[in-house]
Design a protein around this motif. Structure first.
Motif, PDB file in Angstrom:
ATOM      1  N   PHE A 238      18.301  10.892 -35.200  1.00  0.00           N
ATOM      2  CA  PHE A 238      19.000  10.104 -34.170  1.00  0.00           C
ATOM      3  C   PHE A 238      17.923   9.509 -33.259  1.00  0.00           C
ATOM      4  O   PHE A 238      16.731   9.752 -33.478  1.00  0.00           O
ATOM      5  N   LEU A 239      18.352   8.726 -32.255  1.00  0.00           N
ATOM      6  CA  LEU A 239      17.359   8.085 -31.385  1.00  0.00           C
ATOM      7  C   LEU A 239      17.366   8.728 -30.000  1.00  0.00           C
ATOM      8  O   LEU A 239      18.234   8.422 -29.180  1.00  0.00           O
ATOM      9  N   PRO A 240      16.429   9.647 -29.722  1.00  0.00           N
ATOM     10  CA  PRO A 240      16.385  10.260 -28.390  1.00  0.00           C
ATOM     11  C   PRO A 240      16.026   9.210 -27.336  1.00  0.00           C
ATOM     12  O   PRO A 240      15.248   8.297 -27.614  1.00  0.00           O
ATOM     13  N   GLN A 241      16.585   9.366 -26.143  1.00  0.00           N
ATOM     14  CA  GLN A 241      16.278   8.384 -25.085  1.00  0.00           C
ATOM     15  C   GLN A 241      14.808   8.423 -24.673  1.00  0.00           C
ATOM     16  O   GLN A 241      14.287   7.470 -24.109  1.00  0.00           O
ATOM     17  N   ASN A 242      14.141   9.555 -24.941  1.00  0.00           N
ATOM     18  CA  ASN A 242      12.726   9.650 -24.561  1.00  0.00           C
ATOM     19  C   ASN A 242      11.799   8.850 -25.464  1.00  0.00           C
ATOM     20  O   ASN A 242      10.608   8.724 -25.159  1.00  0.00           O
ATOM     21  N   VAL A 243      12.308   8.342 -26.587  1.00  0.00           N
ATOM     22  CA  VAL A 243      11.451   7.457 -27.404  1.00  0.00           C
ATOM     23  C   VAL A 243      11.575   6.047 -26.848  1.00  0.00           C
ATOM     24  O   VAL A 243      12.613   5.404 -26.997  1.00  0.00           O
ATOM     25  N   ASP A 244      10.519   5.582 -26.158  1.00  0.00           N
ATOM     26  CA  ASP A 244      10.523   4.221 -25.624  1.00  0.00           C
ATOM     27  C   ASP A 244       9.825   3.320 -26.651  1.00  0.00           C
ATOM     28  O   ASP A 244       8.590   3.234 -26.691  1.00  0.00           O
ATOM     29  N   PHE A 245      10.653   2.675 -27.481  1.00  0.00           N
ATOM     30  CA  PHE A 245      10.099   1.876 -28.587  1.00  0.00           C
ATOM     31  C   PHE A 245       9.237   0.718 -28.091  1.00  0.00           C
ATOM     32  O   PHE A 245       8.350   0.264 -28.794  1.00  0.00           O
ATOM     33  N   SER A 246       9.472   0.279 -26.846  1.00  0.00           N
ATOM     34  CA  SER A 246       8.697  -0.865 -26.340  1.00  0.00           C
ATOM     35  C   SER A 246       7.235  -0.478 -26.085  1.00  0.00           C
ATOM     36  O   SER A 246       6.361  -1.340 -25.994  1.00  0.00           O
ATOM     37  N   LEU A 247       6.973   0.815 -25.950  1.00  0.00           N
ATOM     38  CA  LEU A 247       5.595   1.256 -25.684  1.00  0.00           C
ATOM     39  C   LEU A 247       4.843   1.620 -26.962  1.00  0.00           C
ATOM     40  O   LEU A 247       3.643   1.886 -26.933  1.00  0.00           O
ATOM     41  N   ILE A 248       5.575   1.669 -28.092  1.00  0.00           N
ATOM     42  CA  ILE A 248       4.960   2.109 -29.357  1.00  0.00           C
ATOM     43  C   ILE A 248       4.691   0.870 -30.210  1.00  0.00           C
ATOM     44  O   ILE A 248       5.607   0.106 -30.520  1.00  0.00           O
ATOM     45  N   ASP A 249       3.416   0.654 -30.553  1.00  0.00           N
ATOM     46  CA  ASP A 249       3.057  -0.571 -31.281  1.00  0.00           C
ATOM     47  C   ASP A 249       3.357  -0.462 -32.768  1.00  0.00           C
ATOM     48  O   ASP A 249       3.625  -1.462 -33.418  1.00  0.00           O
ATOM     49  N   HIS A 250       3.274   0.737 -33.311  1.00  0.00           N
ATOM     50  CA  HIS A 250       3.426   0.888 -34.766  1.00  0.00           C
ATOM     51  C   HIS A 250       3.791   2.338 -35.084  1.00  0.00           C
ATOM     52  O   HIS A 250       3.345   3.255 -34.403  1.00  0.00           O
ATOM     53  N   PHE A 251       4.641   2.493 -36.112  1.00  0.00           N
ATOM     54  CA  PHE A 251       4.913   3.849 -36.621  1.00  0.00           C
ATOM     55  C   PHE A 251       4.295   3.993 -38.007  1.00  0.00           C
ATOM     56  O   PHE A 251       4.410   3.085 -38.834  1.00  0.00           O
ATOM     57  N   GLU A 252       3.668   5.113 -38.256  1.00  0.00           N
ATOM     58  CA  GLU A 252       3.091   5.402 -39.571  1.00  0.00           C
ATOM     59  C   GLU A 252       3.805   6.628 -40.132  1.00  0.00           C
ATOM     60  O   GLU A 252       3.893   7.653 -39.461  1.00  0.00           O
ATOM     61  N   LYS A 253       4.330   6.498 -41.362  1.00  0.00           N
ATOM     62  CA  LYS A 253       5.001   7.657 -41.970  1.00  0.00           C
ATOM     63  C   LYS A 253       4.009   8.451 -42.794  1.00  0.00           C
ATOM     64  O   LYS A 253       3.173   7.886 -43.510  1.00  0.00           O
ATOM     65  N   VAL A 254       4.109   9.769 -42.716  1.00  0.00           N
ATOM     66  CA  VAL A 254       3.221  10.664 -43.470  1.00  0.00           C
ATOM     67  C   VAL A 254       4.094  11.598 -44.299  1.00  0.00           C
ATOM     68  O   VAL A 254       5.134  12.073 -43.822  1.00  0.00           O
TER      69      VAL A 254
END
Ligand code: PMP
Length: 453
Positions: A238-254
């Motif tokens: 789910f999408l927690p409110q504490n994840v501020d997507f505007s501050l994250i430039d890129h996600f890398e999956k491992v």
């Protein structure tokens, strides 16, 4: 005298440690913020205390109250420690995916732990989210911090983790790499650092089976992305409110496998005993190495301690059961390891065949590479000499280049044994290994058999 008034005062001010061996192919300086020195052995102590203090201030948490939270362990540990000092009770709900050691550690501080099934929807009444919400209604004088949506979570990192990293890197940080669960760590730290320098790139580590990366890239909350995974502490369904997507430039999956392998590698290569999300973050740093150039300062957060994973990533049987243990891959270098110090026996093409026979006898070998004009130009072996000798008794007085065969095939030190063995046939009894030094070594069928047997 220099002492803390209680254990809570020792939270934070964690060390920053250079990663050396694992990052040897990365031109940037890679630094780990090692959060294991917090009293609960994880970064979550910072936000647990902040959530409690903020709830005390505005009356959500009252004296003698009970703290109820769904936690995978580390937040629970931070809350449990603070509860001991401040006189609260704790009830935690968690999933059966988590290490048993984590639950025992919470119980050590007097907390009650309720274990719930992992593979149910968050809305399912059995999920650890639902159970903790129900308990909050049922237990009198209780308070649920809700680390996923509680702004004090990210705020703790804005106030402490961010400023520490800025100071420890002398403001030179260029990239922040963080495993994302509730999002508190990445969002709070990123907010502070980007206020200081908006050019800092913030890279979130996600798992396969979690929704973050796709949501960031497409804006689509895709339920098909969700499936059970092994990596602990990061990724969500789910999408927690504490994840501020505007501050994250890129996600890398491992992958789970790489996260597990690198959790072990950090201990073995760097001597730093940290948990599974650190392994995932380290694997992510290596996956993203093309993003880092010389002069960059990459800070990666190591969230928690390795002891919590002794029954999992640090257990060979557990790793083997999941196919995570790398099968050792032997190479041509292993084949020549025993005679690497000795020079290879060779013979000049202008020498007599009789000399080749004498050399074979002296060194107890059956084949010799032939040198002409300082390069390997051919080969000679005992079975060929034997065959020709029967037809021509004067053969031993003839020159080698009259009968020599083709040079043996050449492989590198890194060539797998399976590839080397394919080259050896009835007509090609040996293979040459070209060392990094430029010298050659010979490998025969015998060397391969004795390396396997
Ligand atoms: N690693 C570990 C081991 C964790 O316990 C957590 C918290 N779930 C994280 C990473 C992710 O941190 P955050 O919740 O602040 O995103």
């Amino acid at each position: 005298m220099k002492y803390a008034n209680n254990i809570l005062e020792t939270i934070g001010n964690t060390p920053m440690v250079k990663i050396n061996k694992l990052t040897k192919d990365i031109p940037a300086l890679v630094l780990a913020k090692v959060e294991t020195t917090n009293p609960g052995n994880s970064i979550k102590d910072r936000m647990a205390l902040k959530m409690i203090e903020d709830a005390e201030k505005d009356g959500r948490l009252k004296p003698g109250g009970t703290i109820i939270e769904g936690t995978s362990g580390n937040t629970g540990m931070g809350l449990a420690i603070a509860a001991v000092i401040k006189g609260y009770k704790c009830i935690f709900t968690s999933t059966d995916k988590q290490s048993k050691e984590k639950f025992d550690a919470l119980r050590a501080f007097g907390a009650e732990v309720i274990v719930c099934p992992t593979n149910v929807d968050p809305e399912d009444p059995r999920s650890y989210y639902s159970v903790s919400s129900r308990l909050e209604k049922e237990v009198p004088n209780s308070w649920k911090p809700n680390q996923y949506d509680n702004p004090s979570n990210a705020q703790a990192h804005y106030e402490s983790t961010g400023p520490e990293i800025w100071e420890q890197t002398d403001g030179k940080i260029t990239h922040l790499v963080v495993g994302v669960g509730t999002g508190g760590t990445i969002s709070g730290t990123a907010k502070y650092l980007k206020e200081k320098n908006p050019n800092i790139k913030v890279l979130g580590i996600d798992t396969y089976g979690s929704v973050f990366k796709k949501y960031k890239e497409t804006g689509d909350f895709d339920k098909n992305e969700i499936y059970p995974y092994i990596t602990e502490g990061i990724g969500e369904d789910f999408l927690p409110q504490n994840v501020d997507f505007s501050l994250i430039d890129h996600f890398e999956k491992v992958t789970d496998k790489d996260a597990a392998i690198y959790t072990r590698a950090i201990a073995r290569e760097e001597g730093i005993f940290v948990g599974n999300s650190a392994g995932s973050a380290m694997a992510g740093v290596l996956q993203m190495k093309h993003m880092f150039k010389e002069g960059d300062v990459v800070v990666v957060i190591f969230h928690d301690h390795g002891t919590r994973y002794l029954g999992k990533m640090f257990n060979d049987e557990w790793m083997r059961d999941r196919g995570f243990l790398e099968v050792e891959r032997k190479t041509a270098r292993d084949l020549i390891a025993e005679h690497i110090d000795k020079p290879m026996v060779t013979i000049g093409s202008g020498e007599l065949i009789g000399h080749a026979v004498a050399k074979m006898k002296k060194f107890d070998i059956s084949q010799i590479p032939v040198i002409k004009d300082d390069v390997i130009a051919g080969s000679i072996d005992e079975s060929k000499i034997f065959q020709l000798l029967v037809e021509d008794p004067k053969l031993l007085d003839k020159k080698i280049d009259e009968i020599m065969g083709a040079p043996y095939p050449v492989v590198s030190e890194e060539t797998a044994i399976s590839e080397v063995s394919k080259l050896i046939t009835k007509d090609t009894p040996a293979v040459l290994v070209k060392l990094h030094s430029g010298k050659y070594h010979i490998v025969t069928k015998y060397d391969i058999i004795s390396s396997i047997a």
